[in-house]
Design a protein around this motif. Structure first.
Motif, PDB file in Angstrom:
ATOM      1  N   ARG A  45       0.825  -1.209   0.000  1.00  0.00           N
ATOM      2  CA  ARG A  45       0.000   0.000   0.000  1.00  0.00           C
ATOM      3  C   ARG A  45       0.859   1.259   0.000  1.00  0.00           C
ATOM      4  O   ARG A  45       0.559   2.242  -0.701  1.00  0.00           O
ATOM      5  CB  ARG A  45      -0.924   0.001   1.223  1.00  0.00           C
ATOM      6  CG  ARG A  45      -2.095  -0.950   1.133  1.00  0.00           C
ATOM      7  CD  ARG A  45      -2.982  -0.838   2.356  1.00  0.00           C
ATOM      8  NE  ARG A  45      -4.144  -1.713   2.300  1.00  0.00           N
ATOM      9  CZ  ARG A  45      -5.273  -1.428   1.649  1.00  0.00           C
ATOM     10  NH1 ARG A  45      -5.384  -0.274   0.998  1.00  0.00           N
ATOM     11  NH2 ARG A  45      -6.278  -2.275   1.654  1.00  0.00           N
ATOM     12  N   ASN A  47       2.248   1.768  -3.398  1.00  0.00           N
ATOM     13  CA  ASN A  47       1.182   2.176  -4.302  1.00  0.00           C
ATOM     14  C   ASN A  47       0.886   3.665  -4.189  1.00  0.00           C
ATOM     15  O   ASN A  47       0.498   4.315  -5.165  1.00  0.00           O
ATOM     16  CB  ASN A  47      -0.081   1.362  -4.002  1.00  0.00           C
ATOM     17  CG  ASN A  47      -1.250   1.751  -4.874  1.00  0.00           C
ATOM     18  OD1 ASN A  47      -1.124   1.897  -6.080  1.00  0.00           O
ATOM     19  ND2 ASN A  47      -2.416   1.930  -4.259  1.00  0.00           N
ATOM     20  N   GLN A  48       1.085   4.230  -3.001  1.00  0.00           N
ATOM     21  CA  GLN A  48       0.867   5.662  -2.802  1.00  0.00           C
ATOM     22  C   GLN A  48       2.011   6.500  -3.352  1.00  0.00           C
ATOM     23  O   GLN A  48       1.857   7.703  -3.582  1.00  0.00           O
ATOM     24  CB  GLN A  48       0.688   5.952  -1.311  1.00  0.00           C
ATOM     25  CG  GLN A  48      -0.580   5.353  -0.721  1.00  0.00           C
ATOM     26  CD  GLN A  48      -0.634   5.464   0.791  1.00  0.00           C
ATOM     27  OE1 GLN A  48       0.332   5.902   1.423  1.00  0.00           O
ATOM     28  NE2 GLN A  48      -1.748   5.079   1.383  1.00  0.00           N
ATOM     29  N   GLN A  49       3.164   5.861  -3.590  1.00  0.00           N
ATOM     30  CA  GLN A  49       4.358   6.575  -4.027  1.00  0.00           C
ATOM     31  C   GLN A  49       4.555   6.574  -5.537  1.00  0.00           C
ATOM     32  O   GLN A  49       5.210   7.461  -6.081  1.00  0.00           O
ATOM     33  CB  GLN A  49       5.605   5.953  -3.373  1.00  0.00           C
ATOM     34  CG  GLN A  49       5.587   5.947  -1.854  1.00  0.00           C
ATOM     35  CD  GLN A  49       5.653   7.347  -1.275  1.00  0.00           C
ATOM     36  OE1 GLN A  49       6.443   8.171  -1.700  1.00  0.00           O
ATOM     37  NE2 GLN A  49       4.806   7.608  -0.288  1.00  0.00           N
TER      38      GLN A  49
END
Length: 201
Positions: A172, A175-177
């Motif tokens: 997660r 995925n945010q990066q």
């Protein structure tokens, strides 16, 4: 095909399960049958199985399959790749509308299994990929599941629920990066060599 990442935020996990027993077919089929896959798109072929949907439901199903297989008490290995943001990846994206309730958790939360694991995180097309990888390592250290860095991977160990929690948190975070992330995992449970090392008969 348009080569832009992030056309769909559907996550996926393609894996192969290897029970080290003559009865390997029943171990695999039993683990798959017991797992509720109603919130993921799934397909099994002659080589592997794929799960696709939201991150929480992919990890929920993946953990359940591993726990059911490991609780056969046979030596099993699960080898696979998580991915999100693959270019043009839209098949099965209707599963992204499922609610957040993890349908397997109430059935597997009491199951116990070791989950020694080697994982490698690949933030695609990301110049600062090492920063993201190190953040994943810090997540594992904070969770108490990190063991050591090894060639081409990081080693985790602990209860399966804890290890899968670490892996999902790392996935997660990545995925945010960045828009496209893959993460390879290699689990083993009930290994005879591990038992011998621990002095267990």
């Amino acid at each position: 095909m348009d080569n832009l990442c992030g056309t769909s935020r559907i996550a996926g996990f393609r894996f192969s399960l290897y029970p080290m027993t003559d009865d390997f077919i029943s171990v695999i089929k039993s683990a798959l049958k017991k797992t509720d896959t109603s919130k993921v798109w799934t397909k099994t072929d002659h080589i592997s199985t794929v799960l696709r949907g939201s991150i929480e439901h992919v990890f929920d199903a993946a953990k359940a399959i591993y726990l059911y297989a490991a609780n056969s008490e046979k030596h099993i290995v699960m080898n696979g790749t998580f991915s999100i943001g693959c270019p043009g990846d839209t098949q099965g994206d209707t599963f992204l509308t499922a609610d957040e309730k993890r349908v397997n958790e109430e059935f597997v939360h009491t199951l116990k299994a070791e989950a020694p694991c080697q994982f490698a995180l690949y933030p695609m097309n990301e110049p600062d990929y090492m920063d993201i990888i190190m953040k994943a390592v810090e997540i594992a250290k904070a969770d108490g599941t990190f063991v050591q860095g090894v060639h081409y991977a990081s080693e985790l160990d602990g209860d399966a629920h804890d290890v899968f929690r670490t892996l999902e948190a790392a996935f997660r975070m990545a995925n945010q990066q960045t828009t496209h992330v893959t993460m390879t995992v290699n689990f083993s449970a009930n290994s005879p060599s591990r038992k011998q090392k621990a002095g267990i008969k």
